[in-house]
Design an enzyme around this catalytic site. Structure first.
Site, PDB file in Angstrom:
ATOM      1  N   ASP A 176     -24.480 -20.008 -21.410  1.00 38.88           N
ATOM      2  CA  ASP A 176     -24.017 -20.741 -22.818  1.00 38.88           C
ATOM      3  C   ASP A 176     -22.625 -21.539 -22.481  1.00 38.88           C
ATOM      4  OD1 ASP A 176     -26.092 -19.440 -24.175  1.00 38.88           O
ATOM      5  OD2 ASP A 176     -24.673 -17.945 -24.517  1.00 38.88           O
ATOM      6  N   HIS A 203     -25.864 -13.989 -27.525  1.00 41.55           N
ATOM      7  CA  HIS A 203     -26.579 -14.931 -26.525  1.00 41.55           C
ATOM      8  C   HIS A 203     -27.874 -15.310 -27.196  1.00 41.55           C
ATOM      9  CE1 HIS A 203     -27.530 -16.862 -22.708  1.00 41.55           C
ATOM     10  NE2 HIS A 203     -28.507 -15.956 -22.700  1.00 41.55           N
TER      11      HIS A 203
END
Length: 340
Positions: A176, A203
């Protein structure tokens, strides 16, 4: 003059030998569980090149010998060993400083990370049980999705085994951050090597919250830019899944991100200070039990949780979306173990 140059070379050689000796003392055994998979293979390739890894133990349930034969031909110092099937987990794990777990099934078009839960939860539980038994002091780096649930699964397994240390079980959310850095650098014409965007929460989907207000170097974003960049970062995995049209998910970028995170873990284990990565860990920052935020790594895993800092009004509003979804994901992982 000739003597001076010779003396300089001798001193330089001695210094190099001392440096090599120190590096050798800090070399580590690392295991990759799921090494024959789409993430595991390129990750193993990258890790074979890491100077701090003296022994790379590659494990999977099938196809491991071929992957090892291929990777072991690379002319870097790390020894590579092949481990296949449950009976070989002990040999793979004993003596490990760090264990990386990318094992599991990949996403396909139309699937969310949560859709992977039933299959990947069982895989992570089995591997965590082996880690708790054979390398309870290793730093466990969990990549298998859904990370929001698989990290709580591993934690509950370690609790059951009586060897739980919350600082040693880390969910790898580095992809990310890698994506956020790349997208922001592109949007703002910045040198990507200098950009850092903290990403907090979890996530998957709405639980991924990039803190664009805390971007370094400092950058300004219009409301429209903020919304579009946040949406793209949250859904970047789906972007790759759809682009691959059923042939896989984000394997190459995840292998890069996972290796980057593991390299930081090894640097911290080897005594380097000031190592900061975002990770999904046991945390009560937002009352969810687990949360991703920047953390300082040390020789025992997480040394300090650096928190989330001051959020913009937009980020505070988005955080309100993160918490209920993340809480649900975490509960699902805990109940998977506790309900058995």
């Amino acid at each position: 003059m000739m003597f001076s140059r010779t003396a300089f070379r001798i001193r330089g050689a001695r210094k190099a030998m001392r440096s090599f000796s120190l590096a050798a003392q800090h070399q580590q055994k690392v295991a990759v569980l799921g090494a024959a998979g789409g993430i595991g293979q390129p990750m193993s390739l990258l890790m074979k090149q890491h100077p701090a890894i003296t022994h790379l133990a590659l494990y999977d349930i099938v196809n491991t010998p071929g992957v090892v034969a291929d990777i072991s031909h690379i002319n870097t110092p790390a020894k590579v060993t092949s481990h296949q099937g449950p009976d070989d987990l002990q040999a793979a794990l004993e003596g490990c400083a760090a264990v990386v777990i990318p094992a599991g099934v990949p996403r396909k078009p139309g699937m969310t990370r949560d859709d992977l839960f039933n299959t990947n939860a069982s895989i992570v539980q089995t591997l965590a049980e082996a880690c708790a038994k054979f390398c309870p002091k290793a730093i466990i780096c969990i990549i298998s999705n859904p990370v929001n649930s698989t990290v709580p699964i591993a934690s509950e397994v370690f609790k059951k085994a009586g060897v739980y240390d919350p600082g040693r079980i880390l969910g790898v959310t580095t992809l990310d951050i890698v994506r956020a850095n790349a997208f922001v650098a592109e949007a703002k014409g910045l040198d990507v090597n200098t950009v850092n965007v903290p990403v907090i929460g979890g996530h998957s989907g709405v639980t991924i919250l990039p803190l664009l207000s805390q971007t370094t170097p400092k950058a300004s974003f219009s409301n429209d830019e903020t919304e579009k960049l946040t949406d793209r970062i949250q859904n970047a995995g789906t972007e790759v899944v759809n682009a691959k049209a059923g042939s896989g998910s984000a394997t190459l970028s995840m292998a890069y991100a996972g290796t980057k995170f593991t390299a930081s873990v090894l640097d911290a284990l080897n005594g380097k200070t000031g190592i900061v990565e975002c990770a999904f860990i046991k945390s009560d920052i937002c009352g969810t039990g687990y949360f991703a935020s920047p953390v300082e790594l040390g020789p025992n895993g997480v040394k300090n949780n650096l928190g989330i800092g001051e959020l913009s009004p937009y980020e505070k509003k988005k955080l309100e979306e993160v918490i209920p979804e993340l809480t649900k994901n975490i509960k699902k992982g805990e109940e998977f173990v506790l309900g058995k």
